[in-house]
Design a protein around this motif. Sequence first.
Motif, PDB file in Angstrom:
ATOM      1  N   ASP A 178       9.012  -5.846  -0.048  1.00 57.53           N
ATOM      2  CA  ASP A 178       8.974  -7.191   0.535  1.00 57.53           C
ATOM      3  C   ASP A 178       7.694  -7.481   1.320  1.00 57.53           C
ATOM      4  OD1 ASP A 178      11.514  -7.699  -0.529  1.00 57.53           O
ATOM      5  OD2 ASP A 178      12.525  -6.979   1.287  1.00 57.53           O
ATOM      6  N   THR A 179       6.708  -6.569   1.257  1.00 59.46           N
ATOM      7  CA  THR A 179       5.394  -6.887   1.838  1.00 59.46           C
ATOM      8  C   THR A 179       4.797  -8.081   1.098  1.00 59.46           C
ATOM      9  OG1 THR A 179       4.982  -4.590   2.434  1.00 59.46           O
ATOM     10  CG2 THR A 179       3.068  -6.023   2.283  1.00 59.46           C
ATOM     11  N   LEU A 180       4.293  -9.028   1.811  1.00 60.32           N
ATOM     12  CA  LEU A 180       3.702 -10.207   1.189  1.00 60.32           C
ATOM     13  C   LEU A 180       2.403  -9.838   0.478  1.00 60.32           C
ATOM     14  CD1 LEU A 180       4.265 -12.813   4.065  1.00 60.32           C
ATOM     15  CD2 LEU A 180       5.777 -12.263   2.142  1.00 60.32           C
ATOM     16  N   THR A 181       2.166 -10.438  -0.670  1.00 60.81           N
ATOM     17  CA  THR A 181       0.983 -10.170  -1.510  1.00 60.81           C
ATOM     18  C   THR A 181       0.660  -8.682  -1.536  1.00 60.81           C
ATOM     19  OG1 THR A 181      -0.606 -10.609   0.277  1.00 60.81           O
ATOM     20  CG2 THR A 181       0.045 -12.485  -1.090  1.00 60.81           C
ATOM     21  N   ALA A 182       1.660  -7.888  -1.884  1.00 61.14           N
ATOM     22  CA  ALA A 182       1.530  -6.431  -1.813  1.00 61.14           C
ATOM     23  C   ALA A 182       0.431  -5.881  -2.708  1.00 61.14           C
ATOM     24  CB  ALA A 182       2.864  -5.775  -2.175  1.00 61.14           C
TER      25      ALA A 182
ATOM     26  N   PRO B 236      -6.250  -8.381   2.152  1.00 62.05           N
ATOM     27  CA  PRO B 236      -5.798  -9.728   2.513  1.00 62.05           C
ATOM     28  C   PRO B 236      -6.774 -10.458   3.429  1.00 62.05           C
ATOM     29  CG  PRO B 236      -4.313  -8.035   3.396  1.00 62.05           C
ATOM     30  CD  PRO B 236      -5.258  -7.353   2.479  1.00 62.05           C
TER      31      PRO B 236
END
Length: 513
Positions: free
Chosen positions: A418-422, A427
Motif C-alpha cells: 500500500d505504499t503510494l507509487t511504490a 518520488p
Amino acid sequence: MSSEATDLDTFFPLPSSPPSTRSPSRLPGITRSSSDALIKVLKDNHVKWHAFFNDRGFHNHASHHLLAIYALGAGGPLIEEAYQTHVVYMRPAFKSPEPVNEKNFWKHVGKREFYNSYLEYFRSLLVKKDVTEVIEEYIFSAKANVGGPGVDGSPRLLNRFLASIVHPMIHTSCGLEFGILGLVAEGLAQSAVHPADAGPLIPPSLFQAHSTSVVARLTALLPSLTLRKGTVAKEGAFTNRKSTGAVVHAFSILARVLADDRFAPASLSLPVPEDGSNFAKVNAEVGDAIVAFAGEWAAELDGDGATADAVAKKIEELAWMNALIYGVGGWAGKHKTDNKFNADFFYMHLVTSTIFLPSLVAYLTPRSAALLLRTYFSVSLGWYVAQGRPALPIREFYAGTTPKPVQPGEPHTVPAKDTLTADDASPNPWLPIVQTTIVHPAEHLCKLQRALMHDATLYGTRAAGEFAGVTELEGAEVLDGTVFVRIAGLTADRIGWMREGQEAVNWDRCGFF
C-alpha cells in the motif's frame, strides 16, 4: 571573555535570516549545535589561514563549503569534518609588509601579500559604517574604478570583485546572505588584492556618470537587512516605474554568440598554450563585442529602469542562462573518450555564483545593482566563449536526460504493501541528491547542487512554451522548470554518488575545443 573573542563575536555572529525573499532557502536540519559548529570553524579559518593557499592565488574555499552544507542541513560533526579537509592544505595567515589606511589604500591594490592588511582595514571600516556605504564606495564608485583625486591610475575594483571566476563576489555575498560581517570583510579584502582580469569587459565609460553621494537600499524587494547600521536614505531606491529600454533576453544574446564566427574557438585560436589564459585572449580579441551585447541586454535597466521587477527578471535570466551553459553545454560537449557529461569547472562557477545575486543587490543602490548585473553578464559570456562556446541543443538535451534522476543501487529496500507509487524509486529526486552531496568532500559540489535546487525552487513551475517567441535561442520553447534537476542528476552521476559507493571524480577542465 577576552577582547579578541568579543571582537570575533562581532564579526561572526550566528547566521541570520537571508536578506531577500529570493535568496536561497535553508533546509531543515539546522540546529543551535550545527550553528555553533559553523561559527566556531569560520572563526578559526578567519584567524589562522590565509585567503590564498599558494603563490598562484588559489582560493581558500572552506567558508563557501561549510556555509553550503550548513544551509543544506549538515550537522555539527559533518561541518567539523568538512573543515578538516581544508586545513590540510591551508597556508597560515601572515602579516603584510605594512598596514593599509586611508592614505595608502590605493597604493597596494592588486598585491596579494597585502591581503591581511586590507582585511584589517575593512574590519575596522565595517564596524563604523553601514555595509552598503562601504560596498558602494570601495567597489562601485567612480573613484574605486577609474580613479580621482588622491588616486594614482585606475583601481578597477569592480573588475577585481568579479575576477577569478567571480570569487571575491561569491565570498562577499556569502557574508551578506548569512549576515556574517567577517566574511564581508574577507571578501572585500580579496577584491582589493585580486588582479583585474576582466580587461575591457568592464570599460571605464560605465562609471563616468556615477556618484556615491546617495546610499540607498532596495526597499521594494527587502523588508530588512541584518547588516545595516541605521536608517539608510531611500532616495534612489528601487521603484515600480516601468523600464523604457528595449527588451533583449539573455537567451537571444546566447543565440547571437553561437551564430557569430567571431566567437568560435578557431577564430580566437583557442585553447591557448598552458601558460596563457583563454579568458584573457577572449577579452583582448572580442571583449568590446561582448560589452556591446551586454549593453543591449541591460538596456532595460538604464535610467529609471532598475525597478524591483526588472532586477528580479534579469537575475532570473542569468540563472537560466548560466544553467544552460553548464548543463546543456556540458551534455552536448560530452567527453570523446567515455561519452560522459562534461562537468566544466569554470562553467560550474557561473551557476554557483548566480544564487548570490539577490542577497548582493539587496545592499546596493539601484544604479549599482544595474551595473553589477550588466558586468556580471559580460563576465559570464566571456567565460562561455573562453571555454569553447559549446552548442546548446536544448531539444536533444531534453530527449536524452531525465527529470527523475535516481541514485545508484535503487531500489535499496522493498516498499511495504500500500505504499503510494511504490515503483517510483525517486518520488522527490532532490532528497537523495542532497543526502549524497553534503557528505561529498568536493567543496564545489554542494555549492552547485544548492544553486540548482534554489533555481528549481524559484523557477520550477515554469512550463514548456513560456520562452516560445520571446527569445532567439533555438529550442527554448521546450525549456521548463525540470532543467535544473536534470542538470543536478548529470552532475551527481559525473562527480560521483560517494554515499552510495561510487568513487569521487574531479571537475572537468578540458573545455569544449
